[in-house]
Design a protein around this motif. Structure first.
Motif, short mmCIF file in Angstrom:
data_model
loop_
_atom_site.label_atom_id
_atom_site.label_comp_id
_atom_site.label_asym_id
_atom_site.label_seq_id
_atom_site.Cartn_x
_atom_site.Cartn_y
_atom_site.Cartn_z
N ASN A 29 73.13 52.96 108.65
CA ASN A 29 72.17 52.67 109.70
C ASN A 29 72.73 51.67 110.70
OD1 ASN A 29 69.61 54.13 108.74
ND2 ASN A 29 70.21 52.98 106.92
N PHE A 30 72.23 51.77 111.92
CA PHE A 30 72.65 50.86 112.99
C PHE A 30 72.03 49.49 112.78
CE2 PHE A 30 72.11 49.54 117.60
CZ PHE A 30 73.43 49.17 117.76
N GLY A 31 70.75 49.46 112.45
CA GLY A 31 70.07 48.20 112.24
C GLY A 31 70.01 47.82 110.77
N THR A 32 69.62 46.59 110.51
CA THR A 32 69.42 46.09 109.16
C THR A 32 67.93 45.83 108.97
OG1 THR A 32 71.60 45.04 109.12
CG2 THR A 32 69.99 44.27 107.50
N LEU A 33 67.35 46.47 107.97
CA LEU A 33 65.91 46.35 107.70
C LEU A 33 65.71 45.52 106.44
CD1 LEU A 33 62.95 47.12 108.16
CD2 LEU A 33 63.39 49.26 106.95
N GLY A 43 63.13 48.66 102.27
CA GLY A 43 64.19 48.37 103.22
C GLY A 43 65.58 48.40 102.60
N ASP A 44 66.51 47.66 103.24
CA ASP A 44 67.89 47.61 102.77
C ASP A 44 68.01 46.64 101.59
OD1 ASP A 44 68.39 49.24 104.93
OD2 ASP A 44 69.11 47.61 106.22
N LYS A 45 69.07 46.83 100.83
CA LYS A 45 69.36 45.87 99.78
C LYS A 45 69.62 44.51 100.43
CE LYS A 45 71.30 49.21 96.54
NZ LYS A 45 72.48 49.62 95.75
N VAL A 140 55.83 42.70 107.03
CA VAL A 140 56.54 42.71 105.76
C VAL A 140 58.02 42.35 105.92
CG1 VAL A 140 57.24 45.14 105.81
CG2 VAL A 140 56.77 44.04 103.61
N GLY A 141 58.50 42.31 107.18
CA GLY A 141 59.89 41.98 107.40
C GLY A 141 60.29 42.19 108.84
N ILE A 142 61.60 42.36 109.07
CA ILE A 142 62.13 42.60 110.41
C ILE A 142 63.26 43.61 110.32
CG2 ILE A 142 61.52 40.32 111.31
CD1 ILE A 142 64.43 39.48 110.88
N ILE A 143 63.56 44.23 111.45
CA ILE A 143 64.77 45.04 111.58
C ILE A 143 65.56 44.44 112.73
CG2 ILE A 143 63.64 46.76 113.08
CD1 ILE A 143 65.52 48.85 111.77
N PHE A 144 66.88 44.31 112.58
CA PHE A 144 67.68 43.61 113.58
C PHE A 144 69.10 44.17 113.65
CE2 PHE A 144 68.16 41.38 109.55
CZ PHE A 144 69.53 41.17 109.46
N GLU A 169 64.63 51.03 120.98
CA GLU A 169 64.14 52.37 120.67
C GLU A 169 64.88 52.94 119.47
OE1 GLU A 169 61.54 54.06 121.85
OE2 GLU A 169 61.09 52.18 122.91
N ARG A 170 66.16 52.67 119.39
CA ARG A 170 66.95 53.16 118.26
C ARG A 170 66.48 52.52 116.95
NH1 ARG A 170 73.57 53.49 118.35
NH2 ARG A 170 73.88 54.23 116.19
N LEU A 171 66.16 51.24 117.00
CA LEU A 171 65.65 50.57 115.80
C LEU A 171 64.27 51.11 115.42
CD1 LEU A 171 66.67 46.84 116.46
CD2 LEU A 171 67.89 48.58 115.15
N LYS A 172 63.44 51.39 116.43
CA LYS A 172 62.11 51.97 116.17
C LYS A 172 62.25 53.33 115.50
CE LYS A 172 59.76 49.64 120.01
NZ LYS A 172 59.09 49.81 121.32
N GLU A 173 63.24 54.12 115.93
CA GLU A 173 63.46 55.44 115.34
C GLU A 173 63.87 55.32 113.88
OE1 GLU A 173 66.32 57.32 117.83
OE2 GLU A 173 64.92 57.61 119.50
N GLU A 174 64.67 54.30 113.57
CA GLU A 174 65.07 54.10 112.17
C GLU A 174 63.86 53.75 111.31
OE1 GLU A 174 68.31 51.46 111.47
OE2 GLU A 174 69.71 52.56 112.75
#
Length: 269
Positions: A29-33, A43-45, A140-144, A169-174
């Motif tokens: 993934n491009f972002g980290t969730l 989300g991610d580990k 519950v968290g963030i994506i960045f 927008e790319r992060l929203k799609e993820e």
């Protein structure tokens, strides 16, 4: 649940994709969730103890790796000052809010960050916008993603506002893809010709109408319009039953065609 459509010798079936992998654990993934929840592993580990640890991690890196020591010193001074102002008591809500606002404003100089909300009601749902349900939802968290990664990905030296919006927008799609995974909105299709499986594909996510539209480009041109004729079955029949039913339809149609041709045969003189 199953949806089917027929066209001549073709039978198209669509059903939930039970083997769709977790997009946050299997895909790059491009972002980290990063999420924190008492009951769910979402989300991610992560390597962070809690949200404060995550904010600290992002803050000291918000000015680049070369300035970590300077930002670490600033962070420690702010925390010490917050303790001094509270004089041994817990910091006030206003103090905590002011501190968090400052930290996030600094973090956003080095990262594109979006909040992530969870709705926990008869299943899970996730979004980058608030569900406005005070009882069953909350952040519950963030994506960045870091500015450095953005520049490397898009091969630029400066992040223009337009590019920043594209990244958001790319992060929203993820998050939307992960939301579909949590909701179970994942589908696959199988295409049969004369009872033989000729093509299948899975991993279509989102609302059903969107998912079947995405299937069109994976179907033969003469079968693309079959997605418009999909009908939901009341119960999940076995594939043998489905194929047998389709075979009977073909046989009946061929019999009618043969009878029609016989009646239309010209009389020899």
């Amino acid at each position: 649940m199953m949806w089917t459509a027929t066209k001549g010798a073709y039978l198209l079936t669509v059903q939930p994709d039970d083997f769709f992998p977790n997009p946050r654990r299997e895909d790059e993934n491009f972002g980290t969730l990063i999420c924190f929840h008492r009951r769910y592993d979402l989300g991610d580990k992560r390597e962070f103890k809690d949200s404060d640890d995550l904010i600290h991690h992002l803050f000291i890196r918000s000015s680049g790796e070369k300035n970590i020591s300077e930002k670490e010193y600033l962070y420690e001074r702010m925390m010490a000052r917050l303790e001094d102002e509270s004089e041994g008591a817990y910091p006030s809500t206003a103090q905590i809010k002011a501190m968090n606002n400052y930290l996030m404003s600094e973090i956003q100089k080095g990262f594109v960050v979006l909040p992530v909300y969870l709705l926990d009601h008869s299943g899970l749902a996730m979004s980058t916008t608030d569900f406005n349900d005070r009882w069953d939802s909350g952040q519950v968290g963030i994506i960045f993603v870091s500015n450095d990664k953005i520049k490397e990905e898009y091969e630029v030296d400066f992040i223009e506002p337009v590019l920043r919006l594209q990244v958001e927008e790319r992060l929203k799609e993820e998050v939307a893809e992960y939301d579909a995974y949590l909701r179970g909105e994942c589908y696959c299709f199988e295409l049969y010709e004369d009872g033989d499986l000729v093509h299948s594909c899975g991993g279509f996510t989102g609302a059903f109408d969107k998912a079947v539209k995405d299937m069109v480009e994976y179907l033969p041109d003469d079968c693309a319009e079959m997605v418009d004729d999909l009908a939901e079955t009341d119960c999940m029949p076995s594939m043998v039953q489905t194929l047998r039913k389709h075979a009977n339809i073909i046989v009946d149609q061929e019999a009618r065609d043969h009878e029609h041709q016989t009646r239309q045969k010209p009389i020899e003189r």
